[in-house]
Scaffold this motif. Structure first.
Motif, PDB file in Angstrom:
ATOM      1  N   ILE A 142     -21.256  30.602  -3.212  1.00 56.11           N
ATOM      2  CA  ILE A 142     -20.082  29.990  -3.976  1.00 56.11           C
ATOM      3  C   ILE A 142     -19.090  31.179  -4.444  1.00 56.11           C
ATOM      4  CG2 ILE A 142     -19.193  28.137  -6.302  1.00 56.11           C
ATOM      5  CD1 ILE A 142     -22.092  26.363  -5.679  1.00 56.11           C
ATOM      6  N   ASP A 143     -18.098  31.239  -4.593  1.00 57.17           N
ATOM      7  CA  ASP A 143     -17.604  31.946  -5.552  1.00 57.17           C
ATOM      8  C   ASP A 143     -16.661  31.484  -6.922  1.00 57.17           C
ATOM      9  OD1 ASP A 143     -15.787  33.021  -7.024  1.00 57.17           O
ATOM     10  OD2 ASP A 143     -15.018  34.376  -4.490  1.00 57.17           O
ATOM     11  N   LYS A 144     -17.866  31.564  -7.879  1.00 49.32           N
ATOM     12  CA  LYS A 144     -18.300  30.665  -9.007  1.00 49.32           C
ATOM     13  C   LYS A 144     -17.010  31.040  -9.445  1.00 49.32           C
ATOM     14  CE  LYS A 144     -23.350  30.129  -9.852  1.00 49.32           C
ATOM     15  NZ  LYS A 144     -23.746  31.299 -11.146  1.00 49.32           N
ATOM     16  N   ASN A 145     -15.677  31.813  -9.248  1.00 49.59           N
ATOM     17  CA  ASN A 145     -14.960  32.032 -10.359  1.00 49.59           C
ATOM     18  C   ASN A 145     -13.863  31.446  -9.951  1.00 49.59           C
ATOM     19  OD1 ASN A 145     -16.298  34.447 -12.151  1.00 49.59           O
ATOM     20  ND2 ASN A 145     -15.745  35.763 -10.729  1.00 49.59           N
ATOM     21  N   LYS A 146     -13.834  31.138  -9.010  1.00 53.15           N
ATOM     22  CA  LYS A 146     -12.562  30.576  -7.724  1.00 53.15           C
ATOM     23  C   LYS A 146     -13.253  29.105  -8.025  1.00 53.15           C
ATOM     24  CE  LYS A 146     -10.620  33.119  -3.912  1.00 53.15           C
ATOM     25  NZ  LYS A 146     -11.003  33.300  -2.434  1.00 53.15           N
ATOM     26  N   ALA A 147     -14.426  28.602  -7.879  1.00 52.54           N
ATOM     27  CA  ALA A 147     -14.970  26.782  -8.657  1.00 52.54           C
ATOM     28  C   ALA A 147     -14.342  26.596  -9.749  1.00 52.54           C
ATOM     29  CB  ALA A 147     -16.304  26.851  -7.668  1.00 52.54           C
ATOM     30  N   VAL A 148     -14.747  27.363 -10.659  1.00 49.90           N
ATOM     31  CA  VAL A 148     -13.887  27.290 -12.084  1.00 49.90           C
ATOM     32  C   VAL A 148     -12.874  27.249 -12.168  1.00 49.90           C
ATOM     33  CG1 VAL A 148     -14.617  28.193 -14.413  1.00 49.90           C
ATOM     34  CG2 VAL A 148     -16.569  28.588 -12.811  1.00 49.90           C
ATOM     35  N   ASP A 149     -12.015  28.359 -11.517  1.00 49.41           N
ATOM     36  CA  ASP A 149     -10.544  28.384 -12.129  1.00 49.41           C
ATOM     37  C   ASP A 149     -10.033  27.039 -11.458  1.00 49.41           C
ATOM     38  OD1 ASP A 149     -10.732  30.595 -13.210  1.00 49.41           O
ATOM     39  OD2 ASP A 149      -9.586  31.567 -11.442  1.00 49.41           O
ATOM     40  N   PHE A 150     -10.253  26.206 -10.167  1.00 51.31           N
ATOM     41  CA  PHE A 150      -9.893  25.127  -9.477  1.00 51.31           C
ATOM     42  C   PHE A 150     -10.234  24.263 -10.550  1.00 51.31           C
ATOM     43  CE2 PHE A 150     -10.763  21.290  -6.707  1.00 51.31           C
ATOM     44  CZ  PHE A 150     -10.078  20.849  -6.803  1.00 51.31           C
ATOM     45  N   ILE A 151     -11.943  23.571 -11.229  1.00 55.05           N
ATOM     46  CA  ILE A 151     -11.849  22.543 -12.253  1.00 55.05           C
ATOM     47  C   ILE A 151     -11.013  23.046 -13.708  1.00 55.05           C
ATOM     48  CG2 ILE A 151     -13.613  21.972 -14.038  1.00 55.05           C
ATOM     49  CD1 ILE A 151     -15.994  22.868 -12.039  1.00 55.05           C
ATOM     50  N   LEU A 152     -10.808  23.848 -13.884  1.00 51.91           N
ATOM     51  CA  LEU A 152      -9.711  24.102 -14.986  1.00 51.91           C
ATOM     52  C   LEU A 152      -8.572  23.939 -14.652  1.00 51.91           C
ATOM     53  CD1 LEU A 152     -11.402  27.004 -17.089  1.00 51.91           C
ATOM     54  CD2 LEU A 152     -11.783  25.573 -17.497  1.00 51.91           C
ATOM     55  N   SER A 153      -8.135  23.892 -13.384  1.00 45.90           N
ATOM     56  CA  SER A 153      -6.431  23.791 -12.951  1.00 45.90           C
ATOM     57  C   SER A 153      -6.246  22.200 -13.144  1.00 45.90           C
ATOM     58  CB  SER A 153      -6.039  24.371 -11.772  1.00 45.90           C
ATOM     59  OG  SER A 153      -6.883  23.610 -10.847  1.00 45.90           O
ATOM     60  N   SER A 154      -7.766  21.218 -12.729  1.00 45.37           N
ATOM     61  CA  SER A 154      -7.350  19.470 -12.669  1.00 45.37           C
ATOM     62  C   SER A 154      -7.576  19.185 -14.547  1.00 45.37           C
ATOM     63  CB  SER A 154      -8.888  19.735 -11.930  1.00 45.37           C
ATOM     64  OG  SER A 154      -8.537  20.308 -10.425  1.00 45.37           O
ATOM     65  N   ILE A 155      -8.003  19.409 -15.093  1.00 43.78           N
ATOM     66  CA  ILE A 155      -7.486  18.610 -15.917  1.00 43.78           C
ATOM     67  C   ILE A 155      -6.452  18.119 -16.800  1.00 43.78           C
ATOM     68  CG2 ILE A 155      -8.000  19.493 -18.751  1.00 43.78           C
ATOM     69  CD1 ILE A 155      -9.925  21.409 -17.936  1.00 43.78           C
ATOM     70  N   GLY A 156      -6.089  16.938 -16.810  1.00 44.86           N
ATOM     71  CA  GLY A 156      -5.142  16.350 -16.901  1.00 44.86           C
ATOM     72  C   GLY A 156      -4.645  16.681 -19.036  1.00 44.86           C
ATOM     73  N   TYR A 157      -3.279  15.930 -19.004  1.00 48.05           N
ATOM     74  CA  TYR A 157      -2.827  16.210 -19.773  1.00 48.05           C
ATOM     75  C   TYR A 157      -3.602  14.971 -21.291  1.00 48.05           C
ATOM     76  CZ  TYR A 157      -0.751  11.023 -19.567  1.00 48.05           C
ATOM     77  OH  TYR A 157      -0.903  10.293 -19.288  1.00 48.05           O
ATOM     78  N   ASP A 158      -4.832  14.076 -20.512  1.00 45.33           N
ATOM     79  CA  ASP A 158      -4.920  13.113 -21.403  1.00 45.33           C
ATOM     80  C   ASP A 158      -6.426  13.952 -21.443  1.00 45.33           C
ATOM     81  OD1 ASP A 158      -5.730  12.574 -18.852  1.00 45.33           O
ATOM     82  OD2 ASP A 158      -5.990  11.164 -18.440  1.00 45.33           O
ATOM     83  N   GLY A 159      -6.925  14.902 -21.089  1.00 44.89           N
ATOM     84  CA  GLY A 159      -8.109  15.361 -21.551  1.00 44.89           C
ATOM     85  C   GLY A 159      -9.306  14.846 -19.981  1.00 44.89           C
ATOM     86  N   GLY A 160      -9.065  13.888 -19.798  1.00 43.52           N
ATOM     87  CA  GLY A 160     -10.150  13.640 -18.354  1.00 43.52           C
ATOM     88  C   GLY A 160      -9.640  14.368 -17.582  1.00 43.52           C
ATOM     89  N   ILE A 161     -10.439  14.608 -15.762  1.00 45.43           N
ATOM     90  CA  ILE A 161     -10.582  15.776 -14.774  1.00 45.43           C
ATOM     91  C   ILE A 161     -10.224  15.113 -13.414  1.00 45.43           C
ATOM     92  CG2 ILE A 161     -11.729  17.724 -13.964  1.00 45.43           C
ATOM     93  CD1 ILE A 161     -13.360  17.754 -16.322  1.00 45.43           C
TER      94      ILE A 161
END
Length: 309
Positions: A142-161
């Protein structure tokens, strides 16, 4: 293999794994290892390594070019879980093969595909990759940095993911994202205080009696785990109404066949039966074994994993 996991882990949560004979346990371990694709001598199958989901579509001397030859990331996750539940020492797991197979499945945006040669790619498989890496104690895949960036980019305006960027927030993908951050050891540093507060509100607001997966949807047995385990990881499980959840879960239980259904007055199935008892376990009900909220195995199985380290 998924059905085997629901059955085995369900029995483990019920503290009834000893209802299986030792011969059956050993036969099941042997069957699981038959599903493993290990590195060949020249490493030409490195991108395909991992576990398949069934022996039904595999035969000896299968052409590696066949699309049925490839492993599946979710099946690798449940295979390792099942082996731990059954007390295996994982000595026959090809860790080099697993890490090479994971590397081949990670996309440029940090997400993971389920299998090679075209497949789904979303938050579920990021979670599977993090669980696999945790269980084999090897993060080379796993490239952790890329995985974290993907997760953070998937956070919605309502706070859910969500399952990916610009999609609807969902309790299942929220669990996968938060559990992944936890397993990567960066949960406390990746989410800003405001994001954590909005996420907490979004999760707690999923409770009706049981839990729903998204706003304006029906409550559903399996979300007692997806939402409950996420709150458990965040240290916020006490924010829910335990009694209302308990009554909803018990209302979905079949008095004829046993098992839990998705909704009240419908038929039970293995997935909802498993996640129903997991929801009760999180609440420490009925003397069920405690589960590890991120890996989704009992603490008994997790302790076994720790002893292997």
């Amino acid at each position: 293999l998924s059905l085997a996991f629901f059955a085995l882990s369900g029995l483990d949560v019920l503290n009834a794994l000893d209802s299986l004979s030792q011969i059956l346990k050993e036969d099941t371990i042997q069957w699981i290892y038959k599903l493993q694709i290990s590195l060949n001598n020249d490493g030409s199958n490195a991108k395909q390594c991992g576990f398949r989901g069934s022996t039904d579509i595999f035969f000896d001397n299968m052409d590696p070019a066949s699309p049925f030859y490839n492993s599946h990331i979710a099946m690798t996750y449940v295979a390792l879980n099942c082996l731990l539940i059954l007390g295996d020492d994982l000595s026959r797991v090809d860790k080099d093969g697993l890490t090479s197979g994971l590397r081949a499945l990670q996309l440029d945006n940090g997400c993971f595909a389920a299998t090679l040669n075209g497949s789904e790619d979303d938050m579920r498989f990021v979670y599977c990759a993090c669980c696999i890496s945790t269980m084999i104690n090897d993060w080379r895949g796993i490239d952790k940095n890329k995985a974290v960036d993907f997760i953070l980019s998937s956070i919605g305006y309502d706070g859910g993911i969500s399952q990916g960027p610009e999609l609807e927030s969902h309790a299942g993908s929220t669990f996968c994202a938060i559990a992944s951050l936890y397993l990567m050891g960066c949960l406390d540093t990746c989410l800003a205080d405001k994001q954590s507060e909005i996420l907490k509100r979004w999760l707690v607001n999923r409770q009706i009696d049981g839990f729903q997966g998204r706003p304006n949807k029906l409550q559903d047995t399996c979300y007692s785990f997806w939402v409950g385990a996420t709150l458990k990881i965040l240290g916020l499980y006490d924010c829910i109404d335990f009694e209302r959840q308990r009554q909803y879960l018990l209302s979905t239980q079949s008095q004829l066949t046993g098992g839990f259904a998705k909704w009240t007055d419908t038929f039970p199935d293995p997935l909802h039966s498993y996640f129903g008892i997991c929801g009760l376990s999180l609440a420490r009900e009925f003397d069920l074994l405690e589960i590890h909220p991120a890996l989704n195995i009992t603490m008994r199985a997790y302790d076994h994993l720790q002893r292997l380290s």
